[in-house]
Design an enzyme around this catalytic site. Structure first.
Site, PDB file in Angstrom:
ATOM      1  N   LYS A 142     -11.706  -4.506  -1.533  1.00 61.41           N
ATOM      2  CA  LYS A 142     -12.754  -3.520  -1.774  1.00 61.41           C
ATOM      3  C   LYS A 142     -12.202  -2.158  -2.150  1.00 61.41           C
ATOM      4  CE  LYS A 142     -13.972  -3.879   2.930  1.00 61.41           C
ATOM      5  NZ  LYS A 142     -12.684  -3.758   3.609  1.00 61.41           N
TER       6      LYS A 142
ATOM      7  N   LYS B 278       0.833  -1.220   0.000  1.00 61.86           N
ATOM      8  CA  LYS B 278       0.000   0.000   0.000  1.00 61.86           C
ATOM      9  C   LYS B 278       0.858   1.257   0.000  1.00 61.86           C
ATOM     10  CE  LYS B 278      -4.261  -1.582   1.976  1.00 61.86           C
ATOM     11  NZ  LYS B 278      -5.235  -1.383   3.032  1.00 61.86           N
TER      12      LYS B 278
ATOM     13  N   LYS C  52      -5.670 -10.002  -5.094  1.00 64.88           N
ATOM     14  CA  LYS C  52      -6.825 -10.280  -4.240  1.00 64.88           C
ATOM     15  C   LYS C  52      -8.001  -9.362  -4.613  1.00 64.88           C
ATOM     16  CE  LYS C  52      -7.420  -8.255  -0.353  1.00 64.88           C
ATOM     17  NZ  LYS C  52      -7.427  -7.684   0.996  1.00 64.88           N
TER      18      LYS C  52
HETATM   19  N1  AQP Z   1     -10.450 -11.399  -1.544  1.00 70.18           N
HETATM   20  C1  AQP Z   1     -10.641 -11.906  -0.352  1.00 70.18           C
HETATM   21  N2  AQP Z   1     -10.735 -13.235  -0.213  1.00 70.18           N
HETATM   22  C2  AQP Z   1     -10.945 -13.785   1.020  1.00 70.18           C
HETATM   23  N3  AQP Z   1     -11.084 -13.049   2.142  1.00 70.18           N
HETATM   24  C3  AQP Z   1     -11.004 -11.723   2.032  1.00 70.18           C
HETATM   25  N4  AQP Z   1     -11.106 -10.735   2.939  1.00 70.18           N
HETATM   26  C4  AQP Z   1     -10.940  -9.550   2.309  1.00 70.18           C
HETATM   27  N5  AQP Z   1     -10.759  -9.739   0.989  1.00 70.18           N
HETATM   28  C5  AQP Z   1     -10.772 -11.082   0.787  1.00 70.18           C
HETATM   29  C6  AQP Z   1     -11.341 -10.931   4.347  1.00 70.18           C
HETATM   30  O1  AQP Z   1     -12.438 -10.103   4.745  1.00 70.18           O
HETATM   31  C7  AQP Z   1     -12.196  -9.641   6.078  1.00 70.18           C
HETATM   32  C8  AQP Z   1     -12.326  -8.141   6.135  1.00 70.18           C
HETATM   33  O2  AQP Z   1     -11.443  -7.578   5.174  1.00 70.18           O
HETATM   34  P1  AQP Z   1     -10.797  -6.160   5.334  1.00 70.18           P
HETATM   35  O3  AQP Z   1     -11.861  -5.176   5.510  1.00 70.18           O
HETATM   36  O4  AQP Z   1      -9.766  -6.208   6.382  1.00 70.18           O
HETATM   37  O5  AQP Z   1      -9.975  -5.998   3.997  1.00 70.18           O
HETATM   38  P2  AQP Z   1     -10.340  -5.831   2.461  1.00 70.18           P
HETATM   39  O6  AQP Z   1     -11.732  -6.150   2.159  1.00 70.18           O
HETATM   40  O7  AQP Z   1      -9.274  -6.499   1.735  1.00 70.18           O
HETATM   41  O8  AQP Z   1     -10.288  -4.257   2.304  1.00 70.18           O
HETATM   42  P3  AQP Z   1      -9.292  -3.345   1.607  1.00 70.18           P
HETATM   43  O9  AQP Z   1      -9.567  -1.951   2.046  1.00 70.18           O
HETATM   44  O10 AQP Z   1      -9.285  -3.608   0.136  1.00 70.18           O
HETATM   45  O11 AQP Z   1      -8.061  -3.791   2.319  1.00 70.18           O
HETATM   46  P4  AQP Z   1      -6.681  -4.150   1.879  1.00 70.18           P
HETATM   47  O12 AQP Z   1      -6.411  -3.249   0.699  1.00 70.18           O
HETATM   48  O13 AQP Z   1      -5.977  -3.745   3.139  1.00 70.18           O
HETATM   49  O14 AQP Z   1      -6.601  -5.577   1.616  1.00 70.18           O
HETATM   50  C9  AQP Z   1     -10.809 -10.106   6.477  1.00 70.18           C
HETATM   51  O15 AQP Z   1     -10.938 -11.268   7.270  1.00 70.18           O
HETATM   52  C10 AQP Z   1     -10.171 -10.429   5.173  1.00 70.18           C
HETATM   53  O16 AQP Z   1      -9.177 -11.421   5.321  1.00 70.18           O
END
Ligand code: AQP
Length: 359
Positions: free
Chosen positions: A200, A112, A197
């Site tokens: 969001k 990031k 991955k």
């Molecule tokens: N693609 C994914 N596949 C499986 N599990 C996922 N999680 C997130 N993306 C996937 C799991 O969802 C939980 C909450 O996620 P988060 O809010 O910590 O992270 P995010 O959705 O990945 O949001 P961002 O803002 O895009 O975050 P970054 O960029 O930091 O990854 C967690 O249990 C996560 O493992």
């Protein structure tokens, strides 16, 4: 009974990755087998450029979607992180136990921070330290297990390390937690960029299925998923990541095994069609419940208020214990007779005046 804690960041609209990797497991399994807490971790959304009104909106939406996904406040505690001060209180203590090197090794920080620099932006200090806040989220509740997707496993590992180090230095204070991953779809990949991955807040919008996407939008996104130039449907994560991703999504939605499912398909088109249908069906009840909840915002607010009260009552004693263990004076409004007397300090009604005089 085991204590389970997990959270979700309001950095964007929740995705199919969030649902299959986390929410569904929380609703279908964790809240029934454990004393579980689920949290909208809004402080974590401030680690990158953000719009305050959007964070507020997304926090409400995330809480509503947690309930729509099946979290039941009679079985578990649902709350918002910033409503419970103990997270931030504990985070500072853990910063005094964590090292700079440890933080800079975190994969998500490296990725990031690089992205932020490429855009010409500056990297917030909180992006570096947020895994410590996440450790505080977990440790404040004497958590045994943290159900997360695979991308968060390194951060849970850090929480373990900090708990062990704190306990060794200052006496047993924290339960040492461990991560638990879902059996399938622990890492749902972006449909347009199967090496990344499905996050969001990432940049490949057309490859992200959002939980509130209309069914025909979901279908379009899945039908346009990037596969590869081959013909045969085989499950090969390294060689055919796009097809493997579809098979894993299908397996997660239908309860099958990706490898076994691959045998039933002669073309990518058929696989995409069935996957699209399976995703639409998996999300249907959630979307319906979300609509009902949106019509009753007072209910969601009540759940969050009561959740924060319960969470505060659980975290308070753990965090107060950590404050004492690390060498901080107990709060002056407490009857502090024992520890103060042990240290030879004055006690009783004149104690505050004497402490001030001693400064
Ligand atoms: N693609 C994914 N596949 C499986 N599990 C996922 N999680 C997130 N993306 C996937 C799991 O969802 C939980 C909450 O996620 P988060 O809010 O910590 O992270 P995010 O959705 O990945 O949001 P961002 O803002 O895009 O975050 P970054 O960029 O930091 O990854 C967690 O249990 C996560 O493992």
């Amino acid at each position: 009974m085991k204590r389970v804690f997990s959270g979700i960041k309001p950095t964007g609209h929740l995705t199919l990755g969030n649902y299959l990797g986390a929410l569904r497991q929380w609703a279908e399994v964790d809240q029934h087998r454990a004393d579980a807490l689920f949290c909208v971790v809004d402080l974590h959304a401030l680690t990158v450029e953000h719009d305050p009104a959007r964070v507020r909106r997304l926090s409400r939406q995330a809480a509503t979607l947690l309930l729509a996904a099946g979290l039941d406040p009679r079985l578990c505690t649902v709350f918002v992180q910033s409503h419970v001060d103990e997270h931030a209180r504990l985070s500072y203590l853990l910063e005094c136990v964590a090292t700079d090197g440890e933080m800079r090794r975190m994969i998500q920080y490296k990725e990031k921070a690089a992205r932020e620099r490429e855009r010409g932006g500056s990297v917030r200090l909180s992006l570096l330290t947020y895994p410590v806040l996440m450790a505080a989220d977990i440790l404040a509740y004497a958590t045994d297990e943290v159900p997360v997707g695979d991308d968060q496993a390194q951060h849970v590992e850090l929480a373990r390390d900090l708990a062990v180090r704190f306990n060794q230095r200052y006496g047993h204070t924290f339960v040492v937690p461990k991560a638990t991953l879902p059996p399938v779809a622990a890492r749902v990949m972006n449909l347009q960029e199967p090496a990344s991955k499905m996050g969001k807040s990432d940049d490949f919008g057309p490859g992200i299925v959002y939980l509130l996407d209309e069914p025909d939008v979901v279908r379009k996104k899945v039908m346009r998923a990037v596969t590869d130039s081959g013909q045969e449907v085989v499950y090969d994560r390294a060689g055919r990541p796009g097809v493997a991703n579809l098979l894993e999504i299908l397996a997660a939605c239908t309860g099958g095994e990706p490898e076994a499912l691959s045998a039933g398909y002669a073309s990518y088109g058929e696989l995409k069609k069935d996957t699209a249908d399976a995703v639409v069906e998996a999300l249907r009840p959630l979307r319906a419940r979300h609509q009902e909840l949106c019509a009753d915002p007072g209910y969601v607010e009540r759940v969050l208020r009561e959740g924060a009260e319960k969470a505060r009552a659980m975290a308070r004693p753990v965090v107060d214990g950590a404050y004492r263990a690390i060498g901080l004076l107990p709060p002056l409004e407490e009857p502090a007779a024992e520890p103060m007397a042990a240290a030879g300090a004055p006690t009783g009604p004149g104690a505050v005046a004497s402490l001030n005089a001693a400064r």
